[in-house]
Design a protein around this motif. Structure first.
Motif, PDB file in Angstrom:
ATOM      1  N   MET A 251     -46.164  48.184   8.495  1.00 30.50           N
ATOM      2  CA  MET A 251     -46.015  47.469   7.225  1.00 30.50           C
ATOM      3  C   MET A 251     -44.814  46.523   7.285  1.00 30.50           C
ATOM      4  SD  MET A 251     -48.496  48.591   5.329  1.00 30.50           S
ATOM      5  CE  MET A 251     -48.068  48.352   3.613  1.00 30.50           C
ATOM      6  N   THR A 252     -44.894  45.471   6.489  1.00 30.42           N
ATOM      7  CA  THR A 252     -43.842  44.458   6.495  1.00 30.42           C
ATOM      8  C   THR A 252     -43.647  43.931   5.089  1.00 30.42           C
ATOM      9  OG1 THR A 252     -43.207  42.287   7.321  1.00 30.42           O
ATOM     10  CG2 THR A 252     -45.556  42.697   7.080  1.00 30.42           C
ATOM     11  N   ASP A 253     -42.428  43.504   4.790  1.00 32.18           N
ATOM     12  CA  ASP A 253     -42.187  42.861   3.495  1.00 32.18           C
ATOM     13  C   ASP A 253     -41.915  41.376   3.671  1.00 32.18           C
ATOM     14  OD1 ASP A 253     -39.738  42.969   4.690  1.00 32.18           O
ATOM     15  OD2 ASP A 253     -38.723  44.059   3.065  1.00 32.18           O
ATOM     16  N   THR A 254     -42.348  40.830   4.806  1.00 35.28           N
ATOM     17  CA  THR A 254     -42.166  39.413   5.086  1.00 35.28           C
ATOM     18  C   THR A 254     -42.915  38.560   4.059  1.00 35.28           C
ATOM     19  OG1 THR A 254     -41.987  39.890   7.441  1.00 35.28           O
ATOM     20  CG2 THR A 254     -42.442  37.613   6.823  1.00 35.28           C
ATOM     21  N   PRO A 255     -42.293  37.517   3.519  1.00 34.64           N
ATOM     22  CA  PRO A 255     -43.010  36.635   2.592  1.00 34.64           C
ATOM     23  C   PRO A 255     -44.086  35.825   3.333  1.00 34.64           C
ATOM     24  CG  PRO A 255     -40.613  36.306   2.466  1.00 34.64           C
ATOM     25  CD  PRO A 255     -40.881  37.118   3.675  1.00 34.64           C
ATOM     26  N   VAL A 256     -45.210  35.628   2.676  1.00 36.42           N
ATOM     27  CA  VAL A 256     -46.262  34.750   3.180  1.00 36.42           C
ATOM     28  C   VAL A 256     -46.605  33.756   2.074  1.00 36.42           C
ATOM     29  CG1 VAL A 256     -48.595  34.552   4.110  1.00 36.42           C
ATOM     30  CG2 VAL A 256     -47.205  36.567   4.665  1.00 36.42           C
ATOM     31  N   ILE A 257     -46.508  32.480   2.398  1.00 37.21           N
ATOM     32  CA  ILE A 257     -46.852  31.412   1.461  1.00 37.21           C
ATOM     33  C   ILE A 257     -48.140  30.749   1.935  1.00 37.21           C
ATOM     34  CG2 ILE A 257     -46.135  29.212   0.459  1.00 37.21           C
ATOM     35  CD1 ILE A 257     -44.448  31.493  -0.517  1.00 37.21           C
ATOM     36  N   PHE A 258     -49.127  30.694   1.060  1.00 37.36           N
ATOM     37  CA  PHE A 258     -50.399  30.041   1.356  1.00 37.36           C
ATOM     38  C   PHE A 258     -50.393  28.640   0.744  1.00 37.36           C
ATOM     39  CE2 PHE A 258     -51.193  34.545   1.619  1.00 37.36           C
ATOM     40  CZ  PHE A 258     -52.058  34.676   2.697  1.00 37.36           C
ATOM     41  N   ILE A 259     -50.782  27.652   1.551  1.00 37.78           N
ATOM     42  CA  ILE A 259     -50.742  26.253   1.122  1.00 37.78           C
ATOM     43  C   ILE A 259     -52.142  25.652   1.245  1.00 37.78           C
ATOM     44  CG2 ILE A 259     -49.636  24.019   1.451  1.00 37.78           C
ATOM     45  CD1 ILE A 259     -47.402  25.443   2.982  1.00 37.78           C
ATOM     46  N   HIS A 260     -52.717  25.284   0.137  1.00 36.09           N
ATOM     47  CA  HIS A 260     -54.071  24.722   0.167  1.00 36.09           C
ATOM     48  C   HIS A 260     -54.039  23.248   0.545  1.00 36.09           C
ATOM     49  CE1 HIS A 260     -53.804  22.376  -3.577  1.00 36.09           C
ATOM     50  NE2 HIS A 260     -53.040  23.359  -4.039  1.00 36.09           N
ATOM     51  N   GLY A 261     -55.212  22.707   0.799  1.00 30.85           N
ATOM     52  CA  GLY A 261     -55.340  21.293   1.115  1.00 30.85           C
ATOM     53  C   GLY A 261     -55.925  20.515  -0.050  1.00 30.85           C
ATOM     54  N   LEU A 262     -56.453  19.349   0.247  1.00 34.41           N
ATOM     55  CA  LEU A 262     -57.048  18.501  -0.783  1.00 34.41           C
ATOM     56  C   LEU A 262     -58.350  19.112  -1.294  1.00 34.41           C
ATOM     57  CD1 LEU A 262     -56.561  14.960   0.825  1.00 34.41           C
ATOM     58  CD2 LEU A 262     -55.010  16.228  -0.690  1.00 34.41           C
TER      59      LEU A 262
ATOM     60  N   VAL B 222     -46.728  38.059  -1.047  1.00 35.28           N
ATOM     61  CA  VAL B 222     -47.581  36.868  -0.988  1.00 35.28           C
ATOM     62  C   VAL B 222     -47.441  35.976  -2.213  1.00 35.28           C
ATOM     63  CG1 VAL B 222     -49.249  38.069   0.467  1.00 35.28           C
ATOM     64  CG2 VAL B 222     -49.542  38.114  -2.010  1.00 35.28           C
ATOM     65  N   ALA B 223     -47.701  34.689  -1.992  1.00 36.13           N
ATOM     66  CA  ALA B 223     -47.750  33.714  -3.079  1.00 36.13           C
ATOM     67  C   ALA B 223     -48.549  32.510  -2.613  1.00 36.13           C
ATOM     68  CB  ALA B 223     -46.353  33.285  -3.503  1.00 36.13           C
ATOM     69  N   ALA B 224     -49.193  31.836  -3.561  1.00 38.73           N
ATOM     70  CA  ALA B 224     -49.960  30.622  -3.257  1.00 38.73           C
ATOM     71  C   ALA B 224     -49.620  29.565  -4.294  1.00 38.73           C
ATOM     72  CB  ALA B 224     -51.457  30.919  -3.245  1.00 38.73           C
ATOM     73  N   PRO B 225     -48.428  28.993  -4.208  1.00 35.24           N
ATOM     74  CA  PRO B 225     -48.037  27.961  -5.184  1.00 35.24           C
ATOM     75  C   PRO B 225     -48.884  26.700  -5.008  1.00 35.24           C
ATOM     76  CG  PRO B 225     -46.165  28.717  -3.828  1.00 35.24           C
ATOM     77  CD  PRO B 225     -47.409  29.190  -3.171  1.00 35.24           C
ATOM     78  N   GLY B 226     -49.182  26.066  -6.114  1.00 35.09           N
ATOM     79  CA  GLY B 226     -49.947  24.822  -6.050  1.00 35.09           C
ATOM     80  C   GLY B 226     -49.093  23.656  -5.597  1.00 35.09           C
TER      81      GLY B 226
ATOM     82  N   LEU C  24     -51.923  21.877 -12.086  1.00 33.52           N
ATOM     83  CA  LEU C  24     -51.944  22.806 -13.210  1.00 33.52           C
ATOM     84  C   LEU C  24     -52.476  24.170 -12.769  1.00 33.52           C
ATOM     85  CD1 LEU C  24     -53.115  20.402 -16.052  1.00 33.52           C
ATOM     86  CD2 LEU C  24     -50.793  21.087 -15.408  1.00 33.52           C
ATOM     87  N   ASP C  25     -52.252  25.176 -13.614  1.00 41.49           N
ATOM     88  CA  ASP C  25     -52.411  26.565 -13.189  1.00 41.49           C
ATOM     89  C   ASP C  25     -53.853  27.018 -12.979  1.00 41.49           C
ATOM     90  OD1 ASP C  25     -49.702  26.897 -13.178  1.00 41.49           O
ATOM     91  OD2 ASP C  25     -49.606  27.848 -15.157  1.00 41.49           O
ATOM     92  N   THR C  26     -54.798  26.410 -13.653  1.00 41.38           N
ATOM     93  CA  THR C  26     -56.192  26.839 -13.540  1.00 41.38           C
ATOM     94  C   THR C  26     -57.070  25.692 -13.056  1.00 41.38           C
ATOM     95  OG1 THR C  26     -56.804  26.236 -15.808  1.00 41.38           O
ATOM     96  CG2 THR C  26     -55.835  28.432 -15.463  1.00 41.38           C
ATOM     97  N   VAL C  27     -58.221  26.047 -12.516  1.00 39.44           N
ATOM     98  CA  VAL C  27     -59.175  25.044 -12.068  1.00 39.44           C
ATOM     99  C   VAL C  27     -59.593  24.156 -13.236  1.00 39.44           C
ATOM    100  CG1 VAL C  27     -61.483  24.674 -11.118  1.00 39.44           C
ATOM    101  CG2 VAL C  27     -59.996  26.447 -10.144  1.00 39.44           C
ATOM    102  N   ALA C  28     -59.891  24.774 -14.371  1.00 34.21           N
ATOM    103  CA  ALA C  28     -60.346  24.012 -15.536  1.00 34.21           C
ATOM    104  C   ALA C  28     -59.294  23.006 -15.999  1.00 34.21           C
ATOM    105  CB  ALA C  28     -60.699  24.973 -16.669  1.00 34.21           C
TER     106      ALA C  28
END
Length: 264
Positions: free
Chosen positions: A1-12, A33-37, A42-46
């Motif tokens: 187990m690990t407490d290393t941060p993982v940041i997910f970065i989306h594309g276009l 984990v986190a996936a900042p936009g 904005l926070d939601t798809v809609a």
């Protein structure tokens, strides 16, 4: 187990919320984990569909600095997992020594990569057909999404993914990447010679129209002057939707296995 941060970065054209299954899986494996936009997203798809002005005009450097500021607030350098343009952003941040490691999945081409397959040109036509799109947010139709993302999955699934996750995206990063090899100060330039950086995994989908395999293999060659770990993994039957379609878990499990092999 690990407490290393993982940041997910989306594309276009995908909202940050599309990473949710990955967040849950990596969290189960002990990562923070986190996936900042992207900036202005904005926070939601809609809401992102209803009001896209916030993302318009943001270029590669804007996005890099946005994530760099997020990283600066973390207790330790994170692992970055990026898809498409998010993969390019992850590589830039890794080259700047802001991350412990990076996984770049079907990453947009960086400066120095020369192949420009016809399928990649067609995938980006919705942006390049109007020069004014450089400073606009551009949406894809369901048919355009199916060609650029969903060509290796059933049309019905592609349309479902489009309805669930597709959002307008800034045109500026594509214009910057297209001109990268003619601009010595291009925002698409990555420090590929950095031998002190953390390990990098490049992943390519063999049927990807938007970032064809030839682009990822040419990207790998850009790292030939670095002694740092740079690995390549191919999923021969996958397209650009590989992080969100029914086969996402296979890709995610491969990422976890690679991180384990790097003791991360």
């Amino acid at each position: 187990m690990t407490d290393t941060p993982v940041i997910f970065i989306h594309g276009l054209w995908l909202h940050s919320a599309s990473w949710q299954p990955w967040l849950e899986l990596f969290s189960e494996h002990g990562y923070q984990v986190a996936a900042p936009g992207w900036p202005g997203e904005l926070d939601t798809v809609a809401s992102a569909r209803a009001t896209s002005d916030g993302v318009a005009g943001h270029g590669i450097d804007d996005v890099v600095e946005h994530y760099a500021a997020i990283i600066a607030d973390l207790p330790a350098p994170p692992i970055l997992v990026g898809h498409s343009f998010g993969g390019m952003i992850a590589q830039k941040l890794l080259g700047q020594d802001r991350a412990a490691a990076a996984i770049a999945i079907d990453a947009a081409q960086i400066k120095g990569v020369l192949p420009l397959p016809l399928s990649a040109l067609r995938s980006t036509t919705p942006v390049f057909k109007n020069p004014a799109n450089r400073n606009r947010a551009v949406s894809l139709t369901a048919a355009e999404f199916r060609y650029a993302f969903g060509n290796a999955i059933p049309a019905e699934e592609s349309d479902e993914l489009y309805e669930r996750w597709a959002v307008p995206a800034p045109g500026k990063p594509l214009f910057e990447a297209a001109a990268a090899n003619f601009n010595p100060h291009s925002a698409a330039k990555v420090d590929t010679a950095n031998s002190g950086r953390g390990p990098l995994l490049l992943i390519t989908g063999g049927k990807d129209h938007t970032v064809p395999e030839a682009v990822t293999r040419a990207t790998l060659k850009q790292y030939r002057h670095s002694d740092a770990v740079t690995d390549l993994l191919e999923f021969p039957d996958r397209g650009h939707s590989l992080v969100v379609d029914h086969g996402w878990r296979e890709v995610a499990d491969a990422c976890l296995s690679w991180l384990k092999s790097q003791e991360l």
